[in-house]
Motif scaffolding. Structure first.
Motif, PDB file in Angstrom:
ATOM      1  N   TYR A 162      44.817  34.514  38.447  1.00  0.00           N
ATOM      2  CA  TYR A 162      46.108  35.431  38.586  1.00  0.00           C
ATOM      3  C   TYR A 162      46.266  36.917  38.899  1.00  0.00           C
ATOM      4  CZ  TYR A 162      47.318  30.512  37.542  1.00  0.00           C
ATOM      5  OH  TYR A 162      48.263  29.081  37.195  1.00  0.00           O
ATOM      6  N   HIS A 163      47.294  37.339  38.991  1.00  0.00           N
ATOM      7  CA  HIS A 163      47.259  38.644  39.175  1.00  0.00           C
ATOM      8  C   HIS A 163      48.523  39.230  37.895  1.00  0.00           C
ATOM      9  CE1 HIS A 163      46.200  39.676  43.235  1.00  0.00           C
ATOM     10  NE2 HIS A 163      44.820  39.598  42.776  1.00  0.00           N
ATOM     11  N   PHE A 164      47.999  40.159  37.213  1.00  0.00           N
ATOM     12  CA  PHE A 164      49.008  40.468  36.380  1.00  0.00           C
ATOM     13  C   PHE A 164      49.148  41.954  35.947  1.00  0.00           C
ATOM     14  CE2 PHE A 164      50.744  41.700  32.323  1.00  0.00           C
ATOM     15  CZ  PHE A 164      51.774  41.364  32.335  1.00  0.00           C
ATOM     16  N   SER A 165      50.213  42.572  36.013  1.00  0.00           N
ATOM     17  CA  SER A 165      50.368  44.297  35.120  1.00  0.00           C
ATOM     18  C   SER A 165      51.483  44.803  35.149  1.00  0.00           C
ATOM     19  CB  SER A 165      50.117  44.783  36.668  1.00  0.00           C
ATOM     20  OG  SER A 165      51.122  44.759  37.487  1.00  0.00           O
ATOM     21  N   ASN A 166      52.291  45.547  34.570  1.00  0.00           N
ATOM     22  CA  ASN A 166      53.038  45.431  33.784  1.00  0.00           C
ATOM     23  C   ASN A 166      53.926  46.363  35.279  1.00  0.00           C
ATOM     24  OD1 ASN A 166      52.907  47.224  31.228  1.00  0.00           O
ATOM     25  ND2 ASN A 166      54.412  45.290  31.303  1.00  0.00           N
ATOM     26  N   SER A 167      55.249  44.881  35.684  1.00  0.00           N
ATOM     27  CA  SER A 167      56.352  45.196  37.195  1.00  0.00           C
ATOM     28  C   SER A 167      56.589  46.868  37.610  1.00  0.00           C
ATOM     29  CB  SER A 167      57.512  44.560  36.719  1.00  0.00           C
ATOM     30  OG  SER A 167      58.900  44.809  35.724  1.00  0.00           O
ATOM     31  N   GLY A 168      56.891  46.659  38.860  1.00  0.00           N
ATOM     32  CA  GLY A 168      57.215  48.214  39.042  1.00  0.00           C
ATOM     33  C   GLY A 168      55.938  49.258  39.683  1.00  0.00           C
ATOM     34  N   MET A 169      55.834  49.987  40.201  1.00  0.00           N
ATOM     35  CA  MET A 169      54.543  50.816  41.055  1.00  0.00           C
ATOM     36  C   MET A 169      55.343  52.136  40.675  1.00  0.00           C
ATOM     37  SD  MET A 169      55.659  50.343  44.506  1.00  0.00           S
ATOM     38  CE  MET A 169      56.119  48.685  44.726  1.00  0.00           C
TER      39      MET A 169
END
Ligand SMILES: NC(=O)c1ccc[n+]([C@@H]2O[C@H](COP(=O)([O-])OP(=O)(O)OC[C@H]3O[C@@H](n4cnc5c(N)ncnc54)[C@H](OP(=O)(O)O)[C@@H]3O)[C@@H](O)[C@H]2O)c1
Length: 317
Positions: A230-237
């Motif tokens: 799974y990929h997980f980070s906070n949203s946005g860039m």
């Protein structure tokens, strides 16, 4: 002998078999500290880290997991000094590549679920749309190669019950990270030069810990998330430069010491480092969102959450 957490000894930890047993590997690290303080009630946590426990020692890994008999193993241990890995690739490969394989074998032997943390640095950064879990990997650095070797070792182990969470630009309490570096520099320097041609997504450890528990202990009636990557980070860039600007802005809001007057955007080539980094490593998180029904917080909002926590803790001290 590894230390057993929550002030329990090995024998007292064994006494309460009604609780879920979580073996926290790399327990002194930044993510692991957040995981330990945020673990839902009902977990007995066993702590495993250097110097008492070495993930590169397959016999010790198996013996300790057989002794503790965890339901869940979360591997936060890693050689995380990205530039340091360039000069010590064989050590990086043992810790980040072989270690996860030994944990997977131990998980299979004791019937535990394994959660392993990986990284956006398994990708080359050539893509300009968010990376899917199924996208071609292509690490540019020894660190990225060693972390990819860890993913492959888990796959090769045959352990079905595992989650690999790839994450990026991690920060939180209790660790060396970009936010703390910028805050230190902001108090020392009037001008900062920050790389503005690498784009990614910051990730607050508090949100990643929630994501881990959303996958393994879903607070919902539907079936558990399918195993796998799974990929997980906070949203946005953002770029590192934009991240630094927001850190300095919040430092003013929270009345932290700042003497920085100017932040200059620079190119990666103007700040050469031993390890090459992906220029663009934003994740597509729809697999996580569909599996859990949860949308991850936006990066600037989580950065504010982190500042609020820092402020609260400094008042308590
Ligand atoms: N930090 C980031 O920006 C980032 C980004 C993407 C993914 N990740 C991944 O997220 C995970 C957690 O990162 P983090 O920043 O929380 O890491 P961290 O703070 O560096 O913690 C890693 C822990 O593992 C320990 N460790 C190292 N080698 C070990 C070994 N052979 N046996 C047992 N323990 C060992 C370290 O001990 P020592 O300190 O004594 O070495 C440290 O306590 C890692 O898998 C990392 O690759 C991190």
């Amino acid at each position: 002998m590894a230390l057993i957490g929550n002030t329990m000894t090995n024998s007292t930890a064994h006494a309460d078999m009604t609780k879920r047993r979580l073996a926290l590997i790399g327990s002194k690290g930044m993510l692991a500290q957040m995981l330990c303080e945020s673990a839902p009630a009902g977990y007995v946590v066993g702590h495993y880290d250097l110097p008492d426990f070495n993930v590169t020692d397959s016999a010790q890994v198996l013996e300790e997991m057989q002794t503790f008999a965890p339901d869940l193993i979360v591997n936060c241990a890693a050689f995380t000094n990205v530039d340091g890995c360039e000069a010590q690739e064989s050590l990086a490969t043992r810790v980040n590549g072989d270690g996860p394989g030994y944990l997977a074998a131990a998980a299979e032997a004791v019937g535990a679920l394994l959660v392993h943390i990986s990284t956006d640095y398994v990708f080359s950064g050539d893509k300009k749309t968010p990376y899917l879990e199924t996208d071609q990997t292509g690490p540019l650095s020894a660190y990225g190669r060693s972390k990819l070797a860890g993913e492959h070792a888990i796959a090769a182990s045959g352990l079905e019950r595992h989650y690999i969470l790839r994450t990026s630009w991690l920060y939180g309490p209790g660790g060396a990270n970009f936010v703390e570096t910028i805050l230190r520099l902001a108090a020392e320097r009037e001008e900062l030069r920050i790389v503005a041609d690498q784009t990614g997504s910051p990730t607050y450890t508090g949100d990643l810990v929630q994501a881990i528990f959303n996958l393994v202990a879903p607070n919902r009636s539907c079936c558990a998330a399918p195993y796998g990557i799974y990929h997980f980070s906070n949203s946005g860039m953002c770029t590192w430069y934009e991240f630094a600007c927001e850190i300095i802005r919040l430092a003013h809001v929270y009345a932290l010491p700042v003497i920085t007057k100017q932040i200059h955007p620079i190119a990666t080539a103007d700040y050469p480092l031993p390890a090459h980094r992906p220029q663009w490593s934003v994740f597509d998180k729809s697999k996580y969102q569909q599996a859990t029904g949860i949308v991850e917080p936006e990066w600037a909002s989580s950065l504010n959450t982190y500042f609020a926590l820092r402020m609260q803790r400094s008042k308590e001290q």
